[in-house]
Scaffold this motif. Sequence first.
Motif, mmCIF file in Angstrom:
data_model
loop_
_atom_site.group_PDB
_atom_site.id
_atom_site.type_symbol
_atom_site.label_atom_id
_atom_site.label_comp_id
_atom_site.label_asym_id
_atom_site.label_seq_id
_atom_site.Cartn_x
_atom_site.Cartn_y
_atom_site.Cartn_z
ATOM 1 N N GLY A 122 -78.405 85.403 -52.081
ATOM 2 C CA GLY A 122 -78.035 86.519 -51.220
ATOM 3 C C GLY A 122 -76.699 86.310 -50.518
ATOM 4 O O GLY A 122 -76.250 85.184 -50.293
ATOM 5 N N VAL A 123 -76.068 87.425 -50.184
ATOM 6 C CA VAL A 123 -74.837 87.444 -49.393
ATOM 7 C C VAL A 123 -75.081 88.385 -48.219
ATOM 8 O O VAL A 123 -75.507 89.529 -48.410
ATOM 9 N N LEU A 124 -74.818 87.924 -47.019
ATOM 10 C CA LEU A 124 -75.014 88.754 -45.832
ATOM 11 C C LEU A 124 -73.893 89.790 -45.753
ATOM 12 O O LEU A 124 -72.715 89.439 -45.820
ATOM 13 N N GLY A 125 -74.252 91.055 -45.612
ATOM 14 C CA GLY A 125 -73.266 92.117 -45.459
ATOM 15 C C GLY A 125 -73.291 92.664 -44.049
ATOM 16 O O GLY A 125 -74.360 92.999 -43.522
ATOM 17 N N LEU A 126 -72.123 92.747 -43.429
ATOM 18 C CA LEU A 126 -71.994 93.288 -42.076
ATOM 19 C C LEU A 126 -70.907 94.353 -42.074
ATOM 20 O O LEU A 126 -69.873 94.200 -42.724
ATOM 21 N N GLU A 127 -71.139 95.430 -41.324
ATOM 22 C CA GLU A 127 -70.195 96.543 -41.293
ATOM 23 C C GLU A 127 -69.351 96.522 -40.023
ATOM 24 O O GLU A 127 -69.866 96.244 -38.937
ATOM 25 N N THR A 135 -64.702 95.947 -43.038
ATOM 26 C CA THR A 135 -64.120 96.813 -42.008
ATOM 27 C C THR A 135 -63.540 98.097 -42.594
ATOM 28 O O THR A 135 -62.932 98.890 -41.873
ATOM 29 N N ASP A 136 -63.717 98.291 -43.892
ATOM 30 C CA ASP A 136 -63.242 99.493 -44.575
ATOM 31 C C ASP A 136 -64.325 100.569 -44.500
ATOM 32 O O ASP A 136 -65.484 100.305 -44.807
ATOM 33 N N ARG A 137 -63.954 101.784 -44.113
ATOM 34 C CA ARG A 137 -64.934 102.863 -43.978
ATOM 35 C C ARG A 137 -65.629 103.178 -45.300
ATOM 36 O O ARG A 137 -66.750 103.677 -45.308
ATOM 37 N N GLN A 138 -64.969 102.915 -46.409
ATOM 38 C CA GLN A 138 -65.602 103.167 -47.703
ATOM 39 C C GLN A 138 -66.814 102.267 -47.921
ATOM 40 O O GLN A 138 -67.741 102.631 -48.641
ATOM 41 N N GLY A 139 -66.808 101.095 -47.317
ATOM 42 C CA GLY A 139 -67.982 100.220 -47.338
ATOM 43 C C GLY A 139 -68.368 99.666 -48.688
ATOM 44 O O GLY A 139 -69.533 99.317 -48.912
ATOM 45 N N SER A 148 -67.714 96.768 -50.273
ATOM 46 C CA SER A 148 -68.190 95.380 -50.269
ATOM 47 C C SER A 148 -69.544 95.258 -49.586
ATOM 48 O O SER A 148 -70.403 94.478 -50.008
ATOM 49 N N TYR A 149 -69.728 96.017 -48.519
ATOM 50 C CA TYR A 149 -71.016 96.002 -47.818
ATOM 51 C C TYR A 149 -72.130 96.491 -48.742
ATOM 52 O O TYR A 149 -73.198 95.879 -48.834
ATOM 53 N N ARG A 150 -71.869 97.601 -49.452
ATOM 54 C CA ARG A 150 -72.890 98.126 -50.368
ATOM 55 C C ARG A 150 -73.205 97.117 -51.466
ATOM 56 O O ARG A 150 -74.364 96.969 -51.871
ATOM 57 N N TRP A 151 -72.171 96.430 -51.953
ATOM 58 C CA TRP A 151 -72.391 95.413 -52.982
ATOM 59 C C TRP A 151 -73.359 94.342 -52.469
ATOM 60 O O TRP A 151 -74.292 93.937 -53.189
ATOM 61 N N ALA A 152 -73.150 93.874 -51.248
ATOM 62 C CA ALA A 152 -74.028 92.846 -50.683
ATOM 63 C C ALA A 152 -75.463 93.364 -50.567
ATOM 64 O O ALA A 152 -76.425 92.621 -50.793
ATOM 65 N N MET A 153 -75.600 94.645 -50.226
ATOM 66 C CA MET A 153 -76.937 95.234 -50.093
ATOM 67 C C MET A 153 -77.622 95.384 -51.458
ATOM 68 O O MET A 153 -78.848 95.431 -51.538
ATOM 69 N N LEU A 154 -76.812 95.461 -52.519
ATOM 70 C CA LEU A 154 -77.351 95.665 -53.871
ATOM 71 C C LEU A 154 -77.740 94.360 -54.562
ATOM 72 O O LEU A 154 -78.305 94.409 -55.658
ATOM 73 N N ARG A 155 -77.423 93.224 -53.956
ATOM 74 C CA ARG A 155 -77.726 91.948 -54.620
ATOM 75 C C ARG A 155 -79.189 91.914 -55.047
ATOM 76 O O ARG A 155 -80.102 92.061 -54.231
ATOM 77 N N PRO A 156 -79.446 91.720 -56.339
ATOM 78 C CA PRO A 156 -80.833 91.764 -56.820
ATOM 79 C C PRO A 156 -81.599 90.475 -56.515
ATOM 80 O O PRO A 156 -81.016 89.429 -56.258
#
Length: 209
Positions: A57-62, A38-42, A44-52
């Motif tokens: 996997g970890v689901l990222g939601l904004e 819920t942070d505008r900086q995002g 944690s969300y970007r980290w989830a999207m970067l999972r190689p």
Amino acid sequence: MLTVLVACSKGGCGKSTLVTQLASHWAQEGKRTAIVDTDRQGSSYRWAMLRPEGTPGVLGLEGRRGLHRLPPDTERTLIDTPAGSGERELEPLLEQANAVLVPVLPSSFDLHATLGFLEQLALVPRIKRGKLPVALVGNRLKPWTHASQDALAQLADGSPFPVVAQLRDSQAYVLLTALGKGIFDYHSEQVRSQQQDWLPLLRWLKRQH
């Protein structure tokens, strides 16, 4: 499902570090894990999207709406919150949580700001009634220094909530976060000692489920 809210009034205290490292741990355990950022900086969300590929996997939601988009089979949810959030902003998120974590840095400035935030939290009805547990996590500590030890002592004396873990200062978190990974994605001797730092926190969280 276990839902953990990570919050602090002070920016740069390590909320996203807690969120991403716990997410990597639970993902490696085979738990279906999601991050609601819920942070505008995002971060944690970007980290989830970067999972190689090759790592669980970890689901990222904004945004807060992400809480309503969680798959029904989700087993672990971590909510990352913006710095400066007060009781009013956190209230709808607190209603969804089973536990609250507050990271704290070992400086007098951070301690002063955090203790005021903790006093606010202690007045939240669910927390006041003992229905929503809150724990503190000492972050970026240098265990061999007087400053870190004094900070922990001040927290123990001035906080209504327990300090359940002490995480040492390490560049590993910064480097791994940029790769979408966490220390629990590795099994080498080099990271094992840092993983040990998290065991008291993991045990505390297990009791809240």
